[in-house]
Write a protein that holds these residues in place. Structure first.
Motif, short mmCIF file in Angstrom:
data_model
loop_
_atom_site.label_atom_id
_atom_site.label_comp_id
_atom_site.label_asym_id
_atom_site.label_seq_id
_atom_site.Cartn_x
_atom_site.Cartn_y
_atom_site.Cartn_z
N ILE A 190 34.79 -14.48 12.23
CA ILE A 190 33.63 -14.65 13.10
C ILE A 190 32.38 -14.45 12.26
CG2 ILE A 190 32.39 -13.81 15.13
CD1 ILE A 190 35.08 -12.72 16.15
N ALA A 191 31.59 -15.50 12.15
CA ALA A 191 30.35 -15.43 11.36
C ALA A 191 29.25 -14.81 12.21
CB ALA A 191 29.95 -16.83 10.90
N SER A 192 28.53 -13.86 11.63
CA SER A 192 27.38 -13.28 12.33
C SER A 192 26.09 -13.97 11.94
CB SER A 192 27.29 -11.77 12.02
OG SER A 192 27.11 -11.56 10.64
N THR A 193 26.11 -14.72 10.83
CA THR A 193 24.91 -15.41 10.36
C THR A 193 24.75 -16.77 11.04
OG1 THR A 193 26.21 -16.18 8.48
CG2 THR A 193 24.79 -14.27 8.12
N SER A 194 25.79 -17.26 11.68
CA SER A 194 25.73 -18.48 12.48
C SER A 194 26.79 -18.34 13.57
CB SER A 194 26.01 -19.72 11.62
OG SER A 194 27.32 -19.67 11.11
N PRO A 195 26.58 -18.94 14.72
CA PRO A 195 27.53 -18.74 15.82
C PRO A 195 28.79 -19.60 15.64
CG PRO A 195 25.77 -20.19 16.53
CD PRO A 195 25.45 -19.76 15.12
N GLN A 196 29.63 -19.24 14.68
CA GLN A 196 30.85 -20.00 14.42
C GLN A 196 32.04 -19.06 14.32
OE1 GLN A 196 30.28 -22.25 10.85
NE2 GLN A 196 28.80 -23.62 11.78
N THR A 197 33.18 -19.53 14.82
CA THR A 197 34.42 -18.78 14.75
C THR A 197 35.53 -19.71 14.30
OG1 THR A 197 33.75 -17.25 16.50
CG2 THR A 197 36.11 -17.43 16.07
N TRP A 198 36.37 -19.22 13.38
CA TRP A 198 37.56 -19.95 12.93
C TRP A 198 38.76 -19.08 13.28
CZ3 TRP A 198 33.10 -19.57 10.26
CH2 TRP A 198 32.51 -20.74 9.78
N GLU A 219 41.64 -23.41 15.00
CA GLU A 219 40.60 -23.63 16.00
C GLU A 219 39.26 -23.29 15.36
OE1 GLU A 219 41.52 -21.06 19.27
OE2 GLU A 219 43.33 -22.19 19.79
N TRP A 220 38.28 -24.13 15.61
CA TRP A 220 36.91 -23.87 15.15
C TRP A 220 36.01 -24.09 16.35
CZ3 TRP A 220 32.56 -26.87 15.52
CH2 TRP A 220 31.44 -26.41 14.84
N PHE A 221 35.08 -23.17 16.57
CA PHE A 221 34.14 -23.39 17.66
C PHE A 221 32.82 -22.70 17.39
CE2 PHE A 221 37.11 -20.06 18.91
CZ PHE A 221 36.31 -19.04 19.35
N ASP A 222 31.79 -23.26 18.02
CA ASP A 222 30.47 -22.65 18.03
C ASP A 222 29.98 -22.70 19.48
OD1 ASP A 222 29.56 -25.25 18.49
OD2 ASP A 222 28.65 -25.47 16.52
N GLU A 232 30.61 -26.63 20.74
CA GLU A 232 31.74 -27.49 20.44
C GLU A 232 32.98 -26.67 20.07
OE1 GLU A 232 32.67 -31.11 17.30
OE2 GLU A 232 30.86 -29.93 17.04
N THR A 233 34.14 -27.22 20.39
CA THR A 233 35.42 -26.64 19.99
C THR A 233 36.26 -27.73 19.36
OG1 THR A 233 35.39 -25.03 21.79
CG2 THR A 233 37.52 -25.51 20.80
N ARG A 234 36.89 -27.41 18.24
CA ARG A 234 37.80 -28.34 17.57
C ARG A 234 39.13 -27.65 17.34
NH1 ARG A 234 34.10 -30.52 12.60
NH2 ARG A 234 32.33 -31.13 13.90
N VAL A 235 40.21 -28.40 17.55
CA VAL A 235 41.55 -27.93 17.25
C VAL A 235 42.15 -28.92 16.27
CG1 VAL A 235 43.84 -27.44 18.16
CG2 VAL A 235 41.82 -26.84 19.50
#
Length: 158
Positions: free
Chosen positions: A41-49, A57-60, A63-66
């Motif tokens: 979970i990135a705190s510098t940008s709203p992104q999670t892998w 799974e990647w999402f911000d 958007e969500t991508r699988v």
């Protein structure tokens, strides 16, 4: 030893360098280990892998991508190598990588080099540095020259 002693969450700082970038890209956040999932979970940008055994799974915020590894096997090999080292499960690594371990239990380096031509087209090497049962940093060296260095912090998280 890694799987028995890994804390469930650690902080990280990641530096991505590329011949295509004018300056390195730095991100920070938290890495969560909850077998079989590894989450960043990135705190510098709203992104999670989220890395699972069969998909990523990647999402911000928008958007969500699988991505299923059966459609992207090189990505699957990379994701499972990261999961395998963090969870101490080398059985999921051995088909895709040659494993080279050096050092002592107190200060070690683990190098993973691609075992297939297909994978070597994407990755040159994965390198993990550790101290005892803790991974201190890992470096992903891509075939085209990009390098991502992730340093882990075992300071207690809030």
């Amino acid at each position: 030893m890694l799987s028995d002693n890994a804390p469930p969450s650690v902080g990280y700082e990641e530096v991505r360098e590329s011949p295509w970038l004018s300056t390195p890209v730095i991100s920070r956040g938290t890495l969560h280990a909850a077998p079989p999932m590894l989450e960043k979970i990135a705190s510098t940008s709203p992104q999670t892998w989220r890395l699972y055994p069969d998909h990523m799974e990647w999402f911000d915020a928008n958007e969500t991508r699988v991505i299923r590894y059966e459609t992207q096997p090189q990505l699957g090999a990379l994701a499972n190598a990261l999961r395998g080292v963090v969870f101490g499960d080398f059985s999921i690594i051995s088909n895709d990588f040659n494993v080279h371990l050096e050092g002592t239990p107190e200060s070690w380096r683990l190098r993973l080099t691609p075992a297939t031509v297909e994978l070597s087209g994407l990755l040159k090497e994965l390198e993990f540095h550790g101290n005892g049962t803790h991974i201190e940093k890992f470096i992903i060296i891509e075939a085209q020259g990009d390098t991502t260095t992730t340093v882990l912090s075992y300071v207690p998280l809030p």
